[in-house]
Write a protein that holds these residues in place. Structure first.
Motif, mmCIF file in Angstrom:
data_model
loop_
_atom_site.group_PDB
_atom_site.id
_atom_site.type_symbol
_atom_site.label_atom_id
_atom_site.label_comp_id
_atom_site.label_asym_id
_atom_site.label_seq_id
_atom_site.Cartn_x
_atom_site.Cartn_y
_atom_site.Cartn_z
ATOM 1 N N ARG A 151 0.810 -1.239 -0.050
ATOM 2 C CA ARG A 151 0.122 0.253 -0.006
ATOM 3 C C ARG A 151 1.011 1.027 0.037
ATOM 4 N NH1 ARG A 151 -5.624 0.210 1.707
ATOM 5 N NH2 ARG A 151 -5.093 2.222 1.812
ATOM 6 N N PRO A 152 1.520 1.505 -1.143
ATOM 7 C CA PRO A 152 2.269 2.787 -1.240
ATOM 8 C C PRO A 152 1.494 4.143 -0.773
ATOM 9 C CG PRO A 152 1.424 2.179 -3.646
ATOM 10 C CD PRO A 152 1.383 1.084 -2.346
ATOM 11 N N VAL A 153 2.206 5.021 -0.342
ATOM 12 C CA VAL A 153 1.522 6.208 0.139
ATOM 13 C C VAL A 153 1.022 7.254 -1.044
ATOM 14 C CG1 VAL A 153 1.590 8.377 1.649
ATOM 15 C CG2 VAL A 153 2.555 6.097 2.497
ATOM 16 N N GLY A 199 -6.909 6.214 -10.630
ATOM 17 C CA GLY A 199 -6.257 5.206 -11.338
ATOM 18 C C GLY A 199 -4.711 5.452 -11.408
ATOM 19 N N TYR A 200 -4.138 6.251 -10.575
ATOM 20 C CA TYR A 200 -2.732 6.437 -10.429
ATOM 21 C C TYR A 200 -2.001 5.456 -9.979
ATOM 22 C CZ TYR A 200 1.921 8.408 -9.228
ATOM 23 O OH TYR A 200 3.268 8.493 -8.950
ATOM 24 N N THR A 201 -0.862 4.977 -10.456
ATOM 25 C CA THR A 201 -0.088 3.879 -9.801
ATOM 26 C C THR A 201 1.262 4.400 -10.073
ATOM 27 O OG1 THR A 201 -1.619 2.341 -10.880
ATOM 28 C CG2 THR A 201 0.714 1.568 -10.111
ATOM 29 N N PRO A 202 1.864 4.496 -8.800
ATOM 30 C CA PRO A 202 3.161 4.897 -8.636
ATOM 31 C C PRO A 202 4.202 4.076 -9.617
ATOM 32 C CG PRO A 202 2.188 4.464 -6.354
ATOM 33 C CD PRO A 202 1.360 4.248 -7.434
ATOM 34 N N PRO A 203 5.317 4.849 -10.092
ATOM 35 C CA PRO A 203 6.331 4.413 -11.010
ATOM 36 C C PRO A 203 6.986 2.836 -10.630
ATOM 37 C CG PRO A 203 6.524 6.485 -11.189
ATOM 38 C CD PRO A 203 5.508 6.367 -10.189
#
Length: 105
Positions: free
Chosen positions: A37-39, A48-52
């Motif tokens: 669970r990234p911050v 819908g953003y997903t961290p790189p």
């Protein structure tokens, strides 16, 4: 510090002094954080953003799974090279995030 960051910090500090963040829902409760669970701000998550770094980790998992079942030696070498490159990009992304976080604090 950039102009907009400084402006944002000043407004946040002013709001804290005025008590605008008192009695927010969930105040005092622990955050549900973990490696899966990234911050990410809620607005980005809902869009819908997903961290790189998460995208790169998923790609690494996929490449490793493909490598495990690939019988062709040439294709296995290509997959190994792609794994190495993707892992390097993942490490660079983590380093960039750490550097950015240090600059902000």
């Amino acid at each position: 510090m950039l102009f907009f960051e400084r402006l944002a910090r000043e407004r946040i500090d002013r709001a804290i002094e005025e008590g605008q963040f008192d009695d927010l829902p969930g105040a005092g409760k622990p955050l549900d954080l973990g490696p899966d669970r990234p911050v990410v701000p809620k607005s980005l998550r809902e869009s819908g953003y997903t961290p790189p770094v998460v995208i790169l980790i998923r790609k690494l998992d996929d490449l490793r799974a493909r490598l495990a079942v690939e019988p062709d030696r040439t294709r296995r070498r290509q997959l190994l090279a792609e794994i190495a490159e993707t892992d390097m990009r993942r490490r660079m992304e983590i380093e960039r995030a750490v550097t950015d976080a240090r600059r902000r604090s």
